[in-house]
Design a protein around this motif. Structure first.
Motif, PDB file in Angstrom:
ATOM      1  N   ASN A  37      44.118  45.907  47.826  1.00  0.00           N
ATOM      2  CA  ASN A  37      43.654  46.288  46.495  1.00  0.00           C
ATOM      3  C   ASN A  37      43.323  47.773  46.398  1.00  0.00           C
ATOM      4  O   ASN A  37      42.831  48.214  45.367  1.00  0.00           O
ATOM      5  CB  ASN A  37      42.449  45.444  46.072  1.00  0.00           C
ATOM      6  N   ASP A  38      43.543  48.538  47.427  1.00  0.00           N
ATOM      7  CA  ASP A  38      43.303  49.989  47.441  1.00  0.00           C
ATOM      8  C   ASP A  38      41.872  50.349  47.078  1.00  0.00           C
ATOM      9  O   ASP A  38      41.620  51.410  46.525  1.00  0.00           O
ATOM     10  CB  ASP A  38      44.269  50.708  46.497  1.00  0.00           C
ATOM     11  N   GLY A  39      40.919  49.459  47.342  1.00  0.00           N
ATOM     12  CA  GLY A  39      39.520  49.751  47.049  1.00  0.00           C
ATOM     13  C   GLY A  39      39.119  49.576  45.606  1.00  0.00           C
ATOM     14  O   GLY A  39      38.015  49.920  45.213  1.00  0.00           O
ATOM     15  N   ARG A  40      40.019  49.043  44.787  1.00  0.00           N
ATOM     16  CA  ARG A  40      39.703  48.843  43.369  1.00  0.00           C
ATOM     17  C   ARG A  40      38.893  47.562  43.191  1.00  0.00           C
ATOM     18  O   ARG A  40      39.054  46.597  43.901  1.00  0.00           O
ATOM     19  CB  ARG A  40      40.968  48.794  42.536  1.00  0.00           C
ATOM     20  N   CYS A  41      38.065  47.582  42.185  1.00  0.00           N
ATOM     21  CA  CYS A  41      37.156  46.479  41.904  1.00  0.00           C
ATOM     22  C   CYS A  41      37.865  45.314  41.207  1.00  0.00           C
ATOM     23  O   CYS A  41      38.667  45.513  40.301  1.00  0.00           O
ATOM     24  CB  CYS A  41      36.024  47.006  41.022  1.00  0.00           C
ATOM     25  N   ASP A  42      37.550  44.109  41.644  1.00  0.00           N
ATOM     26  CA  ASP A  42      37.960  42.881  40.966  1.00  0.00           C
ATOM     27  C   ASP A  42      36.683  42.071  40.755  1.00  0.00           C
ATOM     28  O   ASP A  42      36.248  41.348  41.651  1.00  0.00           O
ATOM     29  CB  ASP A  42      38.971  42.108  41.798  1.00  0.00           C
ATOM     30  N   ALA A  43      36.050  42.228  39.598  1.00  0.00           N
ATOM     31  CA  ALA A  43      34.731  41.659  39.336  1.00  0.00           C
ATOM     32  C   ALA A  43      34.689  40.141  39.471  1.00  0.00           C
ATOM     33  O   ALA A  43      33.642  39.582  39.797  1.00  0.00           O
ATOM     34  CB  ALA A  43      34.247  42.067  37.947  1.00  0.00           C
ATOM     35  N   SER A  44      35.798  39.465  39.249  1.00  0.00           N
ATOM     36  CA  SER A  44      35.781  38.001  39.336  1.00  0.00           C
ATOM     37  C   SER A  44      35.420  37.523  40.741  1.00  0.00           C
ATOM     38  O   SER A  44      34.884  36.429  40.900  1.00  0.00           O
ATOM     39  CB  SER A  44      37.123  37.426  38.904  1.00  0.00           C
ATOM     40  N   GLY A  45      35.674  38.340  41.739  1.00  0.00           N
ATOM     41  CA  GLY A  45      35.317  37.967  43.104  1.00  0.00           C
ATOM     42  C   GLY A  45      33.820  37.965  43.350  1.00  0.00           C
ATOM     43  O   GLY A  45      33.346  37.389  44.321  1.00  0.00           O
ATOM     44  N   ALA A  46      33.062  38.618  42.480  1.00  0.00           N
ATOM     45  CA  ALA A  46      31.613  38.727  42.656  1.00  0.00           C
ATOM     46  C   ALA A  46      30.826  37.923  41.625  1.00  0.00           C
ATOM     47  O   ALA A  46      29.615  38.097  41.506  1.00  0.00           O
ATOM     48  CB  ALA A  46      31.207  40.191  42.592  1.00  0.00           C
ATOM     49  N   ASP A  47      31.490  37.030  40.906  1.00  0.00           N
ATOM     50  CA  ASP A  47      30.799  36.226  39.891  1.00  0.00           C
ATOM     51  C   ASP A  47      29.697  35.341  40.480  1.00  0.00           C
ATOM     52  O   ASP A  47      28.792  34.931  39.758  1.00  0.00           O
ATOM     53  CB  ASP A  47      31.795  35.347  39.132  1.00  0.00           C
ATOM     54  N   PHE A  48      29.766  35.081  41.776  1.00  0.00           N
ATOM     55  CA  PHE A  48      28.737  34.259  42.424  1.00  0.00           C
ATOM     56  C   PHE A  48      27.347  34.890  42.308  1.00  0.00           C
ATOM     57  O   PHE A  48      26.340  34.210  42.452  1.00  0.00           O
ATOM     58  CB  PHE A  48      29.076  34.045  43.900  1.00  0.00           C
ATOM     59  N   ALA A  49      27.269  36.183  42.044  1.00  0.00           N
ATOM     60  CA  ALA A  49      25.989  36.893  41.988  1.00  0.00           C
ATOM     61  C   ALA A  49      25.201  36.607  40.711  1.00  0.00           C
ATOM     62  O   ALA A  49      23.986  36.811  40.683  1.00  0.00           O
ATOM     63  CB  ALA A  49      26.226  38.395  42.109  1.00  0.00           C
ATOM     64  N   ILE A  50      25.867  36.115  39.680  1.00  0.00           N
ATOM     65  CA  ILE A  50      25.187  35.861  38.404  1.00  0.00           C
ATOM     66  C   ILE A  50      24.126  34.780  38.596  1.00  0.00           C
ATOM     67  O   ILE A  50      24.390  33.728  39.168  1.00  0.00           O
ATOM     68  CB  ILE A  50      26.195  35.466  37.309  1.00  0.00           C
ATOM     69  N   GLY A  51      22.917  35.087  38.124  1.00  0.00           N
ATOM     70  CA  GLY A  51      21.799  34.152  38.238  1.00  0.00           C
ATOM     71  C   GLY A  51      20.947  34.366  39.475  1.00  0.00           C
ATOM     72  O   GLY A  51      19.906  33.735  39.620  1.00  0.00           O
TER      73      GLY A  51
END
Length: 106
Positions: free
Chosen positions: A38-52
């Motif tokens: 991914n060349d260091g680019r962000c994919d926010a869906s991978g971090a959705d576990f953090a919500i809450g």
């Protein structure tokens, strides 16, 4: 005389603008390693576990790795932020109690 004043005014403006541009903010956490592909680019869906969950530096680091980002920051409702888009940064937006309400890139 006019040239001297114009030169001084130009130097003053340059100094003020240089003071406004910083290399980063204290909330940014950078890391040289990023997952391959991914060349260091962000994919926010991978971090959705953090919500809450409570927005902690440890959670930010987990979210950064899970999103493939090179850096991340926690944004509080009262934080003043710049609006430039950084494709390699993940943002954890927290509420007044410090609980993550949104994960996005930028």
């Amino acid at each position: 005389m006019f040239r001297t004043r114009a030169s001084l005014a130009t130097l003053l403006v340059a100094a003020v603008l240089a003071g406004c541009s910083t290399g980063g903010s204290s909330g940014d956490k950078a890391s040289p390693a990023a997952p391959a592909g991914n060349d260091g680019r962000c994919d926010a869906s991978g971090a959705d576990f953090a919500i809450g969950k409570p927005g902690t530096p440890e959670l930010l680091e987990q979210a950064r790795k899970a999103s493939g980002s090179q850096m991340g920051r926690i944004l509080k409702p009262t934080d003043m932020i710049t609006l430039e888009y950084r494709s390699e940064r993940v943002n954890l937006n927290v509420d007044d109690k410090g609980v993550v309400t949104r994960v996005n890139c930028g």
